[in-house]
Structures are given as C-alpha cells and as structure tokens.
Design a protein around this motif. Structure first.
Motif, short mmCIF file in Angstrom:
data_model
loop_
_atom_site.label_atom_id
_atom_site.label_comp_id
_atom_site.label_asym_id
_atom_site.label_seq_id
_atom_site.Cartn_x
_atom_site.Cartn_y
_atom_site.Cartn_z
N SER A 431 41.54 43.63 40.83
CA SER A 431 42.27 43.24 42.03
C SER A 431 42.20 44.31 43.11
CB SER A 431 43.74 42.95 41.68
OG SER A 431 43.82 41.81 40.85
N VAL A 434 39.73 43.42 45.66
CA VAL A 434 40.23 42.46 46.64
C VAL A 434 41.00 43.19 47.74
CG1 VAL A 434 41.72 40.45 46.99
CG2 VAL A 434 40.35 40.65 44.89
N ASP A 646 37.85 36.35 45.04
CA ASP A 646 39.00 36.08 45.89
C ASP A 646 38.51 35.69 47.27
OD1 ASP A 646 42.17 36.64 46.20
OD2 ASP A 646 41.13 37.28 48.03
N GLU A 649 37.20 38.46 49.35
CA GLU A 649 35.87 38.95 48.97
C GLU A 649 34.78 38.06 49.55
OE1 GLU A 649 36.27 41.12 44.74
OE2 GLU A 649 36.81 38.98 44.69
#
Length: 659
Positions: A431, A434, A646, A649
């Motif tokens: 994460s 992201v 995500d 991204e």
C-alpha cells in the motif's frame, strides 16, 4: 340471501378484539428497546414510504418482484370492497351500490380484474416457491398457508360477486368480466342452488377474512403488510454507515447482551421482516458457508423478544439468551464474528431493515462486557491501544513511505488538504506504493497538501466495527482534538475505511470535515484540466474494477473511479457480474482484515474466481484492504498473470514514459 347480521357482528367484534389485543401484546414489546432514532421529517418519510412501500422500488429490482407488486396492489385495491363486506355483514343496507355509477362501476371493474390477476400471481408464487425457492428454507408451512389463504379470499370474492350477478342483484355486472363468467356458469341452475352457492362463498369469504384478522396478520410474517409500510416511513435519515456512540460511565452496561439492549427500531425491524431472503442471498458470509444468515439474525431477535418480553417488562432476567448456541431465538457467536460489515444485506432489504447495527451491538457486548472475541484480535486491540495502529509498528515509521520524496507537514492556513495516509498506506509495503503514486499525482496537479507524519493515528474503523467502542472512542477524541489543533478542514484519503470513519463517524464527535476519497479528487482534477498525463495507459490490458463496500454501498461513490479509469486508459473498465450496489465483498471489512477465515471457504477467493471468469489483465481497486485480499486470492489461485493495481497507480502510469 344475506346471512344473519347479529351472528356476523358478534364474530367480527370478537375477531377485531382478539386482533387488537394480539397486536398490542406483540408490537408493544418494541417499547422495551432503547432510544436512538433520527426521524427524516414527515415530508421525506411519506415520500420514502410511497416510493418503497407502495411503488416497491427495491422489490421490483428483481424480475419476480413484479409478481409481488401485483399481489400487493390487488390487496390494496380490494380494501374498499372488503370494508364493504364487513360493514354490510353488520348492516346489509350499507353497500357500495349506493354510490353513483361513475364511481361504483370503476370500483367493481378494478376489484374484479385484480382478484383474477392475484390468482394468477399466486399460482406463479406457488410454483416458484416449490420449484425455485428464493432461498433453501423458503418452503415453509407458513408461506404456503399465506399464499393459499389469499387465493381462497380471491376465489370467495369472485364466487360471491358471480352469485349476486346470477341472482340479478348486481347492477355492475357489465363492469365485472371475471365474475360475470362465473355467473354464466350458475345461470343454468335453480335459484335455490344459486342462493346456496352465494351463502357458501359468502361465509368462505368471511372465514378467510377472520383467518387473516385473528391468525395470519398477528402471528405470521404477514404482519409485514402493516409493519413493512411503517418501516419504510421510519427509514433512517441518511445511509446506515455509522454506529451509535456509547456513554462510558461507571456501572454502565455496554453493547447488546440481551434483547432490550437493542434499540426499539432494531426490535421493530423483526416484525417488519418479510423473510424474502434477499439479505441472505447477497451476504458474502452466507455465500461462503459461514454460520451468519442475516435473515435468521433478524428472526432470532424477534423470537427472543417474544420469549423474553413479558419477563423483561416485569424486571426479570431473560429466559432465552440473545447470544447463545445459535438455536432459534439465539444468535451464535460465530455468526456475529462472521460479518464483514459490507452492507449488502441492508442495500438489498426492500423494507430497510438494518442488520449491521444489531451485530455490532452484540459484538460490543462480547468485547466490552465479557472479553470474548477471536484470539487473533487480542494483538490488534493491544497494538491499537499502545501504538495506534493495527500492526503495532512504531509511529516514527509512518513517514518511511516518503523518505525519497519532498513531502511537507500540514500547516494551518498554508496547506489546503491534509493527506490522511492511513495505517495501510503508511505501514503495508504494497500500500505504500499506492501512497507514493498518490503523492506524485497531487504534486503533478499542483494540489496544496501535507501530512501529519508520526502524529497521525489510526482512524479506528476496525475497532468500532469489531465492537471495541471504548478504544475507538478514545482514539476518535484524540484525532478530533489533533485536527482542531492543526486547523484541518479538508482531508484526502486513499482508504475507504478511513474515508467513511472521518466523514461519518467523526461527526458524532462534533467535527465536520470535508473528506474526499482519492478517486473523487483525481476525477475532479482531470475535469478541471489540472491533471494532465503524458500518455494514455495501455500496458495494463483489460481492466476490471472492483467496488469497495465502504466506498460504494456505504457512501455511494461509484462513478468517480470508473470515470478516472476511462479517462486514463481510453476505455471503460470491465464490470463484475456483481458490481455497483450489488458488488460482492472482498472479505476484509468489519475487522475481518485481522482475522482468519476458519469457517467455510474464503470470501476473497470467491471474488477472485468471479474476476477471473472475465479474463482480465488487471484488477483495479480503490482500497488497500481490497488490494491485499485480491493479491492473496490471486496467489492462492496461482493466477500470477493477473495483476492488481490501485486507481492511483493506474493514473501514475500515465505520468511515466512509455515502457
């Protein structure tokens, strides 16, 4: 030809008295519930009632709902003639025939046609319930009895009307095509036979009405004819995307360990439930073999109330535990902990029953009063209390993601947006990528933003949904105080769980933040021309988009991420079979992110299988929890050719040179 009015009057008065006493004894138990309800206002409440109870907007989402709509409106259209039947049974001279033809003939026509349509609809309902039940347990004596009694009622009405036409006592015969057909059959019989036929159907009609009044309405799910309409009128102001706070005072009892600890609206929901099974059919826990059945939870609460109500009214202890072994009238702990808080049950319910607050209330009791919860949550709770994040990582590590970036701290009056990174975006290695992509997007678009750095704390979403309201309350108060101290008014977050908590839950603590999910902000930046990409992204191949429950169902954000993907790739994303408001959960919500799935099959695997049926190259998400669940599911499925990205991204790809 008219049956004895005195006999009928006595029977009717006895039936009505029994009806009134039965309803009072049952519905009066709702008053045992706790307060806690925000009324929408009469205008909005009436509008919702008309749209969802009478037009049945949610019912007709499914094709067979049209059949129910026919039955419902048939009952509504026959109210007038049924009232006439009851009144004329006591006073034979008081009939609708006293009305002028301009009113009387249309009433007779509509009633006659609707009675016939209802018989057709009942036939379809019987076939469907027998051969294609809405859920496995739908074939019950109660359900068949209700359908058959409605059919008997309609047959009796046509029989009475046809006999009256045959006897020449019905001036509206020309406006009654169905009853007239039956009258034509009776025309060849002697008058005495026709009178006997009239008497038989008249008393059959009366018996059907008495059965509804004394048995079916007070003691079966058919009570929803009244309570479902009331429940639509009483619909919550706003979406049920938060939980009521608790007051932490000495000697206070927390959560719902017995039925009178639920709200009065929770108790009323039990009587409004139609047992249609829509909640059960969309529940990810139920679909993957776990013991949670939202329909059964609501029914168990009602059964528990009926079993304990009289005792609780007298101040006694309940005879039947609310949280028990899962027998009828008790909810099993495994069922309570199986909930992912996805909200699919509430979105599907045609009469706005709220399942989630009931389950959270019972979780609160287990956590705060009995300290009974899944073992793996002990570390979570300790980590939250000690280091304000689920992993228990030192707060100084929160800024590791931006070590290679020029990220400024938030400054009141100088910085417009606080980027609330969240625990996943700060500590989870996947994460963090992201978060970096989002930071690059914000810089490219010239957005004024900053972070709290090591002073940021978890929003507490999982704590609240897991029932640890005490620690959530403390963390929420600390966060609200920090936001006020730093002058935070606008917040960007890439996590739907942070998004809904800061936006909705924190209002209970007196702060109104302008919270935007990163997909919403990116769409706005694109629309304003502030975010210009270097190229159109094509290397991600065919993209399928997964709706996060907390972004979609809980907050109605559906279009923004799709529009962003379309703008960046030049094509709308592929849709799951279950998408938008019907999206299937990834399995991580409601604190399940921190728990093992030891019962049934894994929810994330079911969702991954659904994605792979579309043969996508990329699964696009807008939530760090969904990211984790999809990547784990794809690894389990050994589908390494499908990547997970995500939405930030995907956009960031368009800011890089073509590979």
């Amino acid at each position: 030809m008219q049956p004895n009015p005195a006999v009928f009057t006595l029977l009717l008065l006895v039936a009505l008295a029994f009806f009134a006493v039965s309803l009072y004894r049952r519905l009066g138990l709702v008053a045992l519930g706790r307060p806690g309800y925000t009324f929408r206002g009469v205008g909005a409440a009436v509008r919702e009632m008309l749209l969802y109870a009478f037009v049945q907007k949610r019912v007709v989402r499914k094709l067979f709902g049209l059949n129910h709509l026919v039955i419902f409106w048939a009952c509504i259209s026959l109210v007038l003639v049924n009232v006439e039947f009851l009144v004329s049974g006591m006073v034979p001279s008081l009939r609708l025939s006293l009305l002028p033809d301009a009113v009387y003939l249309p009433v007779r026509f509509v009633s006659d046609v609707m009675a016939a349509l209802t018989l057709v609809a009942i036939a379809f309902a019987l076939v469907r319930r027998t051969l294609f039940p809405p859920y496995p347990e739908a074939r019950t004596f109660e359900s068949y009895a209700i359908l058959l009694l409605i059919a008997v009622h309609m047959i009796a009405y046509i029989g009475v009307s046809g006999a009256e036409i045959a006897l020449g006592h019905e001036r509206g015969a020309a406006a009654m095509p169905v009853s007239s057909r039956f009258a034509a059959v009776l025309a060849g019989y002697p008058e005495m036979h026709v009178r006997a036929t009239f008497g038989f159907y008249w008393w059959l009609h009366a018996a059907a009405l008495f059965a509804f009044i004394t048995v079916l309405i007070p003691f079966t799910k058919h009570l929803h004819v009244f309570t479902a309409i009331a429940n639509c009128f009483l619909r919550r102001d706003g979406k049920p995307n938060t939980q009521p706070p608790e007051r932490f005072e000495p000697n206070e009892t927390f959560g719902a360990g017995q039925v009178d600890r639920l709200s009065w609206k929770d108790l009323f929901d039990g009587f409004a439930c139609t047992k249609c099974g829509r909640c059960q059919n969309v529940c990810p826990a139920a679909a993957t073999g776990k013991p949670l059945n939202p329909r059964q939870v609501v029914n168990d609460i009602k059964v528990n109330l009926l079993a304990n109500g009289a005792l609780l009214k007298r101040g006694g202890a309940p005879a039947l535990p609310l949280i028990g072994d899962g027998g009828t009238g008790s909810v099993a702990a495994d069922a309570i902990w199986s909930c992912t808080s996805c909200g699919a049950c509430m979105e599907a319910c045609p009469v706005f029953i709220e399942h989630l607050p009931k389950l959270v209330g019972m979780r609160r009791h287990l956590v705060e009063m009995e300290a009974k919860f899944p073992e793996e949550l002990l570390n979570l709770f300790e980590n939250m209390e000690q280091r304000s994040n689920p992993w228990g990582i030192a707060p100084s590590e929160r800024t590791k993601w931006c070590s290679q970036l020029d990220v400024k701290p938030f400054e009141a009056g100088k910085t417009e947006y606080l980027l609330y990174v969240g625990c996943a975006g700060s500590f989870d290695s996947r994460s963090r990528q992201v978060t970096v992509a989002l930071a690059q997007i914000l810089d490219r678009a010239g957005v004024s933003w900053g972070i709290l750095g090591k002073d940021e704390k978890c929003c507490g979403d999982s704590l609240r949904r897991l029932g640890n309201e005490y620690v959530f309350d403390r963390m929420a108060r600390e966060n609200v105080a920090l936001f006020r101290e730093r002058g935070v008014t606008k917040v960007i977050t890439p996590c739907p769980h942070c998004f809904t908590t800061l936006k909705n839950d924190y209002r209970q603590y007196g702060i109104e933040l302008e919270v935007v999910h990163h997909s919403e902000l990116i769409r706005t930046l694109q629309a304003e021309g502030r975010l210009r990409l270097d190229r159109q992204v094509s290397e991600l191949g065919e993209i399928i988009f997964h709706d996060s429950c907390y972004l979609g169902r809980h907050n109605d954000v559906y279009d923004a991420p799709r529009e962003v993907i379309a703008a960046v790739t030049g094509a709308a994303p592929v849709e799951f079979d279950r998408a938008g408001g019907e999206s299937f959960c990834c399995g991580a919500g409601g604190g399940r992110m921190w728990m093992e799935e030891q019962l049934g099959s894994r929810i994330n695997r079911a969702r991954v299988e659904e994605a792979l049926r579309k043969n996508p190259d990329t699964v696009c998400v807008a939530c760090p929890y969904c990211m984790t669940m999809f990547e784990d599911g794809l690894k389990d499925r050994q589908a390494g050719q499908t990547r997970v990205r995500d939405i930030a991204e995907v956009v960031a790809e368009g800011m890089r040179p073509r590979p």
